[in-house]
Enzyme design. Structure first.
Site, PDB file in Angstrom:
ATOM      1  N   HIS A  82       0.844  -1.193   0.000  1.00 48.15           N
ATOM      2  CA  HIS A  82       0.000   0.000   0.000  1.00 48.15           C
ATOM      3  C   HIS A  82       0.875   1.237   0.000  1.00 48.15           C
ATOM      4  CE1 HIS A  82      -3.334   2.714   0.863  1.00 48.15           C
ATOM      5  NE2 HIS A  82      -2.522   3.306   1.711  1.00 48.15           N
ATOM      6  N   ASP A 161     -15.415   2.336   7.971  1.00 48.16           N
ATOM      7  CA  ASP A 161     -14.361   3.262   7.572  1.00 48.16           C
ATOM      8  C   ASP A 161     -14.880   4.276   6.572  1.00 48.16           C
ATOM      9  OD1 ASP A 161     -11.560   4.214   7.265  1.00 48.16           O
ATOM     10  OD2 ASP A 161     -11.827   3.416   5.251  1.00 48.16           O
ATOM     11  N   ARG A 168     -14.922  12.633   8.691  1.00 50.57           N
ATOM     12  CA  ARG A 168     -13.614  13.234   8.944  1.00 50.57           C
ATOM     13  C   ARG A 168     -13.319  14.327   7.924  1.00 50.57           C
ATOM     14  NH1 ARG A 168      -9.765   8.517   8.346  1.00 50.57           N
ATOM     15  NH2 ARG A 168      -8.185  10.141   8.551  1.00 50.57           N
ATOM     16  N   SER A 183      -7.670   3.550   9.370  1.00 53.29           N
ATOM     17  CA  SER A 183      -8.388   3.544   8.091  1.00 53.29           C
ATOM     18  C   SER A 183      -7.636   2.717   7.054  1.00 53.29           C
ATOM     19  CB  SER A 183      -8.560   4.982   7.592  1.00 53.29           C
ATOM     20  OG  SER A 183      -9.136   5.016   6.310  1.00 53.29           O
ATOM     21  N   LYS A 187      -8.532  -1.631   5.843  1.00 55.80           N
ATOM     22  CA  LYS A 187      -8.759  -2.099   4.465  1.00 55.80           C
ATOM     23  C   LYS A 187      -7.738  -3.160   4.070  1.00 55.80           C
ATOM     24  CE  LYS A 187      -8.932   2.205   2.739  1.00 55.80           C
ATOM     25  NZ  LYS A 187      -9.326   3.161   3.771  1.00 55.80           N
TER      26      LYS A 187
END
Length: 434
Positions: A82, A161, A168, A183, A187
Site C-alpha cells: 500500500h 471506515d 472526517r 483507516s 482495508k
C-alpha cells in the site's frame, strides 16, 4: 453503554475499552448513532489521540464492520503493498508483476484517482480491453494460475471506515495519525493478505509533509499489523518531486513498461526495488535484503518481469501487445512543450500542484465520478536539483485540446522554481520501519 459517556471519557483523555470501541463502531455501521455524536467522538480522538492498543482495537472493529476476503484457497504466502499516494507513483504496475515473476502471490485491491494522486485502476484501464472488475473467485483462481491479480475495491469491505472518512473530511479531523492508520490498515487487513509492505510518502506531494509525522504514521501502522498477526513493514520514501517522469494514466503505463524492459533507471525504479525486496522477505522467498534486490534486478534484465506483466494483462482481457508497442496505448491529439524561462537550478517543485496540472489536462478527477482522459498527462524532462538553460525543455504536456495544455502549463510553471540557489532534495528512501 451510553455514547455521550464515551465521548466525555475520550474528551477527558482516558482510554476506551475494546467493548466501548466496538459499541461506537457498531453504532456507526448500523447508523444508530447520529452524525453529530460520531463527529464529536472523532474530534475527541483528534485532540486526545489513541493508544497503540486503542488504535488496534479500532482497526479490528472496522474490519469486523463488513466482510473480509478469504484467501485461504490461494497457495503460499500472500503479500500486499500500500502507498499513501503521490504524483507519478507508478510502483504497483511494475512491482506486482515483478515480485509475482519470482513466485510471490499478489492479489491487490486498488482504487481510482481523486485529487492530485493517480489511481492504479485508471492506469490499468488505459490498456485497451483491460478489465479490473473481476469477482473475488475469479481473482483467486487467476492468482493460483499466474500469481497476480489486481481488482477494484468491493463496497462490502470496512463500511464503517467509509462512513467515518466521510465525516472526517467535513469535520477537520482527517489528519489524525490513529484515524489515518486505522483507516488504511483496516482495508489492508480485510483484503486478506498475510503480510503487508507500506510505502509512506513524505514531502510536499504527500499527505505527510515532514519526516516526523511520516515516521509516526509508519510506526503506528506497523504496530497495528504486528498486534493483529500480520508481518508488516513500512518504507518511508520522498515525495518532494514526482516519483517517475510520466504523470497520467497511459503515460505511466508506458513508463512502467520501459522500466520492466530495463530501459529506464531512476527514483521510481529505486522505490520498486526497495519495496519489492521487503515483499520478498515477508513472503519468505529470501531473508537477505541484498539477495532480494538482486533477484528483482535479475528478473528485469532477463525479461521475466515483463513477461509476467504481459501474462497478467492478457488474463484480465487486455491487449498485451502494448508491452512491445506502446503506441497501442491511448495517445493525446494535442501536445505542448514547456520550456525554461531562464537559466538556473530547479530549487523547488510543488509536487501536489504538478499533480493538479495533470488534472487540468484531463488526467485526473476533482470529484468521484468525473470522466477522465486516459491519454492526457505530463512527461517531465527535469527534476529537483537539475541545472537548466533558458529554452531547455521542462516538460511535455498532452491533452485533447490546446486550451487544456495552456491551463496545465500555467499551473506547472507556477509549481517549479528556477534560481541560482543550491537545492537539497530528500533522499529517495529515508527510512525503513520494521
Amino acid at each position: 453503554m451510553n455514547i455521550v459517556d464515551l465521548i466525555i471519557k475520550k474528551r477527558n483523555g482516558h482510554e476506551l475499552t475494546r467493548d466501548e470501541i466496538n459499541f461506537f463502531i457498531e453504532g456507526v455501521t448500523n447508523k444508530t448513532l447520529p452524525d453529530y455524536q460520531i463527529s464529536a467522538m472523532l474530534m475527541a480522538i483528534y485532540f486526545r489521540s489513541l493508544t497503540a492498543r486503542e488504535t488496534s482495537d479500532l482497526t479490528m472493529a472496522m474490519v469486523n464492520s463488513g466482510k473480509s476476503l478469504d484467501l485461504s484457497k490461494i497457495e503460499g504466502i500472500k503479500v500486499d503493498k500500500h502507498s499513501t499516494g503521490g504524483v507519478a507513483d507508478t510502483t504497483t504496475l511494475i512491482l506486482a508483476p515483478l515480485v509475482a515473476s519470482l513466485g510471490l502471490k499478489v492479489i491487490k485491491m486498488s482504487g481510482r484517482g481523486l485529487g492530485h494522486s493517480g489511481g492504479t485502476l485508471d492506469k490499468l484501464e488505459s490498456i485497451p480491453g483491460m478489465n479490473t472488475e473481476l469477482s473475488i473467485d475469479r481473482a483467486i483462481n487467476q492468482v493460483n494460475e499466474i500469481g497476480i491479480a489486481i481488482i477494484g475495491q468491493t463496497a462490502e469491505l470496512t463500511p464503517a471506515d467509509k462512513s467515518l472518512y466521510a465525516l472526517r473530511d467535513v469535520t477537520g479531523t482527517v489528519d489524525s495519525i490513529p484515524l489515518i492508520a486505522s483507516s488504511i490498515m483496516s482495508k489492508k487487513l480485510a483484503a486478506g493478505s498475510d503480510s503487508i509492505v507500506l510505502d509512506v510518502k513524505v514531502g510536499n506531494g504527500a499527505f505527510m509533509q515532514d519526516i516526523e509525522h511520516a515516521r509516526e504514521l509508519a510506526r503506528s501502522m506497523v504496530n497495528i499489523g504486528d498486534r493483529l498477526g500480520r508481518r508488516t513493514c513500512a518504507v518511508i520514501s520522498a515525495m518532494d518531486r514526482p516519483l517517475g517522469n510520466n504523470i497520467g494514466n497511459s503515460l505511466e503505463v508506458a513508463e512502467a513498461i520501459h522500466i520492466l524492459k530495463g530501459e529506464t533507471e531512476g527514483r521510481l525504479k529505486d522505490v520498486v526495488i526497495e519495496l519489492g525486496a521487503y515483499m520478498l522477505i515477508l513472503g519468505s522467498i529470501t531473508d537477505d535484503i541484498e539477495v532480494a534486490k538482486s533477484l528483482l534486478e535479475r528478473n528485469i534484465k532477463n525479461g521475466k518481469g515483463l513477461d509476467k506483466f504481459k501474462e497478467f494483462i492478457k488474463a484480465q482481457g487486455g491487449d498485451s501487445r502494448v508491452c512491445d508497442d506502446i503506441s497501442l496505448l491511448p495517445v493525446a491529439p494535442v501536445s505542448y512543450t514547456l520550456r525554461a524561462e531562464k537559466t538556473g537550478i530547479i530549487t523547488s517543485m510543488e509536487t501536489a500542484k504538478i499533480g493538479m496540472a495533470s488534472i487540468a489536462l484531463g488526467a485526473g478527477r476533482t470529484y468521484k465520478d468525473e470522466v477522465i482522459d486516459l491519454s492526457a498527462g505530463i512527461i517531465m524532462h527535469c527534476t529537483l536539483g537539475d541545472r537548466v538553460k533558458e529554452g531547455d525543455i521542462i516538460a511535455e504536456l498532452y491533452a485533447n485540446d490546446i486550451h487544456k495544455c495552456h491551463a496545465g502549463a500555467d499551473i506547472l510553471t507556477d509549481a517549479i522554481e528556477i534560481s541560482e540557489n543550491e537545492s537539497q532534495p530528500l533522499p529517495t528512501i529515508l527510512e525503513v520501519i520494521k
